[in-house]
Design a protein around this motif. Structure first.
Motif, PDB file in Angstrom:
ATOM      1  N   GLY A  89     -24.641 -60.316  13.355  1.00 51.73           N
ATOM      2  CA  GLY A  89     -23.379 -60.652  14.010  1.00 51.73           C
ATOM      3  C   GLY A  89     -22.662 -61.848  13.420  1.00 51.73           C
ATOM      4  N   ALA A  90     -23.015 -62.195  12.167  1.00 49.46           N
ATOM      5  CA  ALA A  90     -22.355 -63.339  11.512  1.00 49.46           C
ATOM      6  C   ALA A  90     -21.048 -62.828  10.892  1.00 49.46           C
ATOM      7  CB  ALA A  90     -23.269 -63.944  10.450  1.00 49.46           C
ATOM      8  N   GLN A  91     -20.046 -62.704  11.737  1.00 46.96           N
ATOM      9  CA  GLN A  91     -18.816 -61.997  11.390  1.00 46.96           C
ATOM     10  C   GLN A  91     -18.058 -62.566  10.198  1.00 46.96           C
ATOM     11  OE1 GLN A  91     -15.820 -60.086  14.437  1.00 46.96           O
ATOM     12  NE2 GLN A  91     -15.246 -62.197  14.068  1.00 46.96           N
ATOM     13  N   ARG A  92     -17.904 -63.891  10.161  1.00 47.89           N
ATOM     14  CA  ARG A  92     -17.111 -64.468   9.071  1.00 47.89           C
ATOM     15  C   ARG A  92     -17.794 -64.297   7.713  1.00 47.89           C
ATOM     16  NH1 ARG A  92     -13.810 -69.411  11.881  1.00 47.89           N
ATOM     17  NH2 ARG A  92     -14.366 -70.596  10.013  1.00 47.89           N
ATOM     18  N   VAL A  93     -19.110 -64.385   7.704  1.00 45.69           N
ATOM     19  CA  VAL A  93     -19.844 -64.168   6.452  1.00 45.69           C
ATOM     20  C   VAL A  93     -19.658 -62.718   6.011  1.00 45.69           C
ATOM     21  CG1 VAL A  93     -22.111 -64.136   5.344  1.00 45.69           C
ATOM     22  CG2 VAL A  93     -21.544 -65.962   6.951  1.00 45.69           C
ATOM     23  N   LYS A  94     -19.798 -61.822   6.979  1.00 44.27           N
ATOM     24  CA  LYS A  94     -19.628 -60.401   6.676  1.00 44.27           C
ATOM     25  C   LYS A  94     -18.239 -60.124   6.115  1.00 44.27           C
ATOM     26  CE  LYS A  94     -18.310 -57.473   9.737  1.00 44.27           C
ATOM     27  NZ  LYS A  94     -18.184 -56.541  10.889  1.00 44.27           N
ATOM     28  N   ASN A  95     -17.221 -60.683   6.711  1.00 43.60           N
ATOM     29  CA  ASN A  95     -15.848 -60.452   6.238  1.00 43.60           C
ATOM     30  C   ASN A  95     -15.646 -60.962   4.819  1.00 43.60           C
ATOM     31  OD1 ASN A  95     -15.189 -59.244   8.656  1.00 43.60           O
ATOM     32  ND2 ASN A  95     -14.196 -61.049   9.533  1.00 43.60           N
ATOM     33  N   CYS A  96     -16.253 -62.105   4.514  1.00 43.21           N
ATOM     34  CA  CYS A  96     -16.188 -62.629   3.146  1.00 43.21           C
ATOM     35  C   CYS A  96     -16.829 -61.659   2.166  1.00 43.21           C
ATOM     36  CB  CYS A  96     -16.940 -63.964   3.032  1.00 43.21           C
ATOM     37  SG  CYS A  96     -16.016 -65.346   3.663  1.00 43.21           S
ATOM     38  N   CYS A  97     -17.910 -61.029   2.599  1.00 43.53           N
ATOM     39  CA  CYS A  97     -18.604 -60.074   1.729  1.00 43.53           C
ATOM     40  C   CYS A  97     -17.704 -58.889   1.402  1.00 43.53           C
ATOM     41  CB  CYS A  97     -19.888 -59.577   2.383  1.00 43.53           C
ATOM     42  SG  CYS A  97     -21.164 -60.833   2.503  1.00 43.53           S
ATOM     43  N   VAL A  98     -16.925 -58.465   2.378  1.00 41.39           N
ATOM     44  CA  VAL A  98     -16.017 -57.333   2.166  1.00 41.39           C
ATOM     45  C   VAL A  98     -15.031 -57.681   1.053  1.00 41.39           C
ATOM     46  CG1 VAL A  98     -14.242 -55.884   3.208  1.00 41.39           C
ATOM     47  CG2 VAL A  98     -16.261 -56.499   4.531  1.00 41.39           C
ATOM     48  N   LEU A  99     -14.455 -58.881   1.131  1.00 40.46           N
ATOM     49  CA  LEU A  99     -13.508 -59.330   0.101  1.00 40.46           C
ATOM     50  C   LEU A  99     -14.186 -59.452  -1.254  1.00 40.46           C
ATOM     51  CD1 LEU A  99     -11.646 -62.113   2.119  1.00 40.46           C
ATOM     52  CD2 LEU A  99     -10.779 -59.846   1.535  1.00 40.46           C
ATOM     53  N   PHE A 100     -15.404 -59.966  -1.221  1.00 45.94           N
ATOM     54  CA  PHE A 100     -16.171 -60.174  -2.444  1.00 45.94           C
ATOM     55  C   PHE A 100     -16.363 -58.850  -3.179  1.00 45.94           C
ATOM     56  CE2 PHE A 100     -18.814 -61.764  -5.520  1.00 45.94           C
ATOM     57  CZ  PHE A 100     -19.619 -62.841  -5.215  1.00 45.94           C
ATOM     58  N   GLU A 106     -12.993 -55.033  -9.135  1.00 44.39           N
ATOM     59  CA  GLU A 106     -11.988 -55.390 -10.148  1.00 44.39           C
ATOM     60  C   GLU A 106     -12.616 -56.085 -11.349  1.00 44.39           C
ATOM     61  OE1 GLU A 106      -9.156 -57.765  -8.059  1.00 44.39           O
ATOM     62  OE2 GLU A 106      -8.843 -56.184  -6.560  1.00 44.39           O
ATOM     63  N   GLN A 107     -13.916 -56.361 -11.261  1.00 48.10           N
ATOM     64  CA  GLN A 107     -14.652 -57.051 -12.335  1.00 48.10           C
ATOM     65  C   GLN A 107     -13.988 -58.371 -12.719  1.00 48.10           C
ATOM     66  OE1 GLN A 107     -16.276 -54.649 -15.382  1.00 48.10           O
ATOM     67  NE2 GLN A 107     -17.087 -53.232 -13.849  1.00 48.10           N
ATOM     68  N   ASN A 108     -13.558 -59.092 -11.704  1.00 50.35           N
ATOM     69  CA  ASN A 108     -12.861 -60.350 -11.903  1.00 50.35           C
ATOM     70  C   ASN A 108     -13.814 -61.515 -11.618  1.00 50.35           C
ATOM     71  OD1 ASN A 108     -11.225 -62.628 -11.616  1.00 50.35           O
ATOM     72  ND2 ASN A 108      -9.537 -61.457 -10.693  1.00 50.35           N
ATOM     73  N   THR A 109     -14.331 -62.122 -12.679  1.00 49.90           N
ATOM     74  CA  THR A 109     -15.330 -63.191 -12.529  1.00 49.90           C
ATOM     75  C   THR A 109     -14.793 -64.391 -11.756  1.00 49.90           C
ATOM     76  OG1 THR A 109     -16.278 -62.529 -14.645  1.00 49.90           O
ATOM     77  CG2 THR A 109     -17.011 -64.627 -13.756  1.00 49.90           C
ATOM     78  N   GLU A 110     -13.588 -64.815 -12.095  1.00 52.70           N
ATOM     79  CA  GLU A 110     -12.992 -65.984 -11.420  1.00 52.70           C
ATOM     80  C   GLU A 110     -12.864 -65.748  -9.923  1.00 52.70           C
ATOM     81  OE1 GLU A 110     -13.396 -68.460 -14.047  1.00 52.70           O
ATOM     82  OE2 GLU A 110     -12.284 -69.123 -12.278  1.00 52.70           O
ATOM     83  N   ALA A 111     -12.360 -64.588  -9.574  1.00 56.03           N
ATOM     84  CA  ALA A 111     -12.188 -64.256  -8.153  1.00 56.03           C
ATOM     85  C   ALA A 111     -13.550 -64.204  -7.463  1.00 56.03           C
ATOM     86  CB  ALA A 111     -11.443 -62.934  -8.013  1.00 56.03           C
TER      87      ALA A 111
END
Lengths: 151, 156
Positions: A89-100, A106-111
């Motif tokens: 239930g660690a929602q904010r961590v999970k959401n970051c993972c989705v973006l990641f 996109e194979q974008n190292t910087e991002a």
């Protein structure tokens, strides 16, 4: 501090964690699973989450530090982290993972590196919050009180 | 090296003669947190649980691995349901499902696939291969309660 005050602090703190999106309904599910036959369940699962996350964050740091980044490997690690954060239930961590995962696609190292920074921050925040929550629980129990159930 | 974890065994006064009331579920997941969660959910629904961290270990437990003689392994016959994650390194849950369905001994045991991703083609593929149910993670108590009813029905 007397028990009533501790319990009120606990309830308010929990409510704030949900309100601010650190935790979601899955965390409540975990709390509901805790009972006399599994009295330490939440702490146990969350401890596994901490252990797992720290290992994965290290793996991610190393994977992104390579001259030729293996994005499939990076994505695999993020997938794991997304899974465990979702399960506790660690929602904010999970959401970051989705973006990641989008950045991996996109194979974008910087991002990806920016995402990693973000996840590390969110992880440390939620870890801190959960540890504070557990400490409050211990104080309540030590003062002879019961831990309030927060829906 | 301990590859599996068993919940507390039920003592049977006369060895293997008395069949256990509790359904025995083999839960397979490579994620540490999810393994713990599925184990507790199943125990809460009064199931005996064995966990495995990947498909190969699951097959080994059931006696279905390539190097094993399945006639010498009695674990498989005691398992009432297998619940497995889809995304696992090495052998996916789908591949594990196929191996189970290919086995004459295990093919009638219900297999449940879990996944954090709701992908219709994936779900269809698993159902086509004979999966009992496809469940979305994270699992909840109500999901597992539903499963238990299914197991009990399958046992007859």
């Amino acid at each position: 501090m007397e028990v009533g005050q501790l319990q009120r602090s606990f309830v308010e703190y929990m409510a704030s964690l949900f309100r601010e999106g650190f935790l979601d309904g899955q965390f409540s599910q975990l709390q509901q699973l805790q009972d006399d036959s599994n009295p330490e369940f939440v702490v146990e699962v969350v401890s596994l989450f901490f252990e797992d996350s720290e290992r994965l964050l290290n793996d991610l740091t190393m994977a992104l530090d390579q001259p030729n980044v293996d994005f499939k490997q990076v994505d695999a690690h993020v997938h794991q982290l997304k899974g465990s954060s979702s399960s506790v239930g660690a929602q904010r961590v999970k959401n970051c993972c989705v973006l990641f995962r989008n950045c991996c696609e996109e194979q974008n190292t910087e991002a990806c590196l920016r995402c990693l920074q973000q996840i590390k921050q969110e992880y440390l925040l939620v870890k801190n919050k959960l540890q504070t929550l557990f400490e409050l629980e211990q104080q309540i129990v030590a003062a002879g009180g019961a831990i309030p159930m927060v829906q | 090296m301990e590859m599996f974890a068993n919940s507390s065994s039920i003592s049977k006064g006369m060895g293997e003669v008395v069949a256990s009331e509790e359904p025995h579920v083999l839960a397979v997941d490579d994620n540490l947190v999810d393994r713990k969660l599925v184990e507790i959910l199943l125990k809460k629904s009064s199931c005996k649980v064995t966990t495995a961290e990947d498909g190969l270990r699951a097959l080994e437990y059931l006696g279905l691995a390539a190097h094993q003689d399945s006639s010498k392994n009695s674990n498989g016959s005691k398992v009432n349901m297998i619940i497995t994650d889809y995304c696992m390194p090495g052998m996916t849950g789908y591949e594990l499902l196929k191996k189970i369905k290919e086995s004459s001994m295990m093919k009638d045991v219900p297999v449940v696939i879990m996944s954090s991703e709701n992908i219709p083609t994936r779900i269809h593929q698993c159902m086509e291969e004979g999966a009992q149910i496809f469940m979305l993670k994270p699992l909840k108590h109500s999901d597992v309660e539903r499963l238990r009813c299914q197991i009990m029905q399958c046992r007859g």
